[in-house]
Design an enzyme around this catalytic site. Sequence first.
Site, short mmCIF file in Angstrom:
data_model
loop_
_atom_site.label_atom_id
_atom_site.label_comp_id
_atom_site.label_asym_id
_atom_site.label_seq_id
_atom_site.Cartn_x
_atom_site.Cartn_y
_atom_site.Cartn_z
N ASN A 98 0.87 -1.17 0.00
CA ASN A 98 0.00 0.00 0.00
C ASN A 98 0.91 1.22 0.00
OD1 ASN A 98 -1.76 2.06 0.57
ND2 ASN A 98 -2.30 1.35 2.63
N LYS B 47 0.24 4.27 -0.37
CA LYS B 47 -0.37 5.49 0.19
C LYS B 47 -0.10 6.69 -0.73
CE LYS B 47 -0.20 3.32 4.68
NZ LYS B 47 -0.17 3.45 6.14
N HIS C 275 -9.52 1.46 4.62
CA HIS C 275 -8.28 1.61 5.38
C HIS C 275 -8.54 2.57 6.55
CE1 HIS C 275 -4.22 2.70 6.48
NE2 HIS C 275 -3.83 1.59 5.87
N GLU D 257 -6.95 4.95 7.65
CA GLU D 257 -6.70 6.37 7.34
C GLU D 257 -7.90 7.00 6.63
OE1 GLU D 257 -2.92 5.66 5.43
OE2 GLU D 257 -2.09 5.10 7.39
N GLU E 268 -5.67 -4.70 10.51
CA GLU E 268 -4.61 -3.72 10.78
C GLU E 268 -4.94 -2.95 12.06
OE1 GLU E 268 -2.48 -2.60 6.84
OE2 GLU E 268 -4.22 -1.32 7.06
N GLY F 34 2.46 2.17 10.87
CA GLY F 34 3.48 3.22 10.75
C GLY F 34 4.18 3.57 12.05
N SER G 71 3.23 -2.22 10.51
CA SER G 71 4.66 -2.31 10.79
C SER G 71 5.26 -3.68 10.45
CB SER G 71 4.97 -1.93 12.24
OG SER G 71 4.62 -0.58 12.47
P1 PGA Z 1 2.80 0.24 7.73
O1 PGA Z 1 1.34 0.50 7.09
O2 PGA Z 1 3.31 -1.04 7.13
O3 PGA Z 1 3.60 1.44 7.32
O4 PGA Z 1 2.62 0.13 9.20
C1 PGA Z 1 0.43 -0.55 6.87
C2 PGA Z 1 -0.84 -0.02 6.25
O5 PGA Z 1 -1.29 1.07 6.62
O6 PGA Z 1 -1.44 -0.67 5.37
#
Ligand code: PGA
Length: 250
Positions: free
Chosen positions: A8, A10, A99, A101, A169, A175, A213
Amino acid sequence: MKKLIAGNWKMNGTRESAKALLADIVNHIHKHPGVLERCDFLVCPAFLHIGLARHTLHSAPHIAYGAQDCSAFGDGAYTGDVSAAMLKDQGCQYVILGHSERREYHKESSETVRAKAEKALEAGLKVIICVGEKLKEREEGLAEDIVKQQLIGSLPKAANGSNTVIAYEPVWAIGTGKSATPADIAAMHGFIRRLLVDRVENGSAVRILYGGSVKPDNAGVIFAVRDVNGALIGGASLKADSFLGIAQAV
Ligand code: PGA
């Protein structure tokens, strides 16, 4: 079940960096013996870079590409939106929906996620539906309740083992460098599996990805957990080495 290794990206990258990353993945995948037998690959760049994926991955059909969102509506007067049919027309195979976000910054409800998923399936895309609790919710013992509500509320009617993927997630792991423990992942993936088996046609075949992560050095432990059928990777998907390093851990 083959693991799905999904990147992903982003809202990252320029045309140049996206092109370079795609080329690096294509060129380096063969240096990781066995990964193509054990894993399916997916990259999800920003909308504007999907055309580059279409172009670059034309000669690498073993790497699928997809989008990070789509509209809940069909084509029409929806300024600024991108329809599922447009993504399909660009050769996308998957779309990530719900997601955290988007749930957080765009106030997307599970009802909206479900409407988007219905459109995506109608267009012939596969959906990756994201669910996950916030830290406070976990601390209050509400993690399973939240995940259940999101899952049941977001699943499209026609979901089945081959057109739907779930990504668990935990929001506090995204992140932050703090992934969930194998025991917590095992408990939540088992819980999600039971919900899917009860409610979805061929629910035992739905892939459940872990996200939050995931890095090459923790991927082996995470992939060894029962009912972890792949990973949704943010930060570590922005470099071919770490993206493919995660696949290598399968
Ligand atoms: P990350 O993000 O691997 O940077 O923690 C995962 C995601 O948001 O899909």
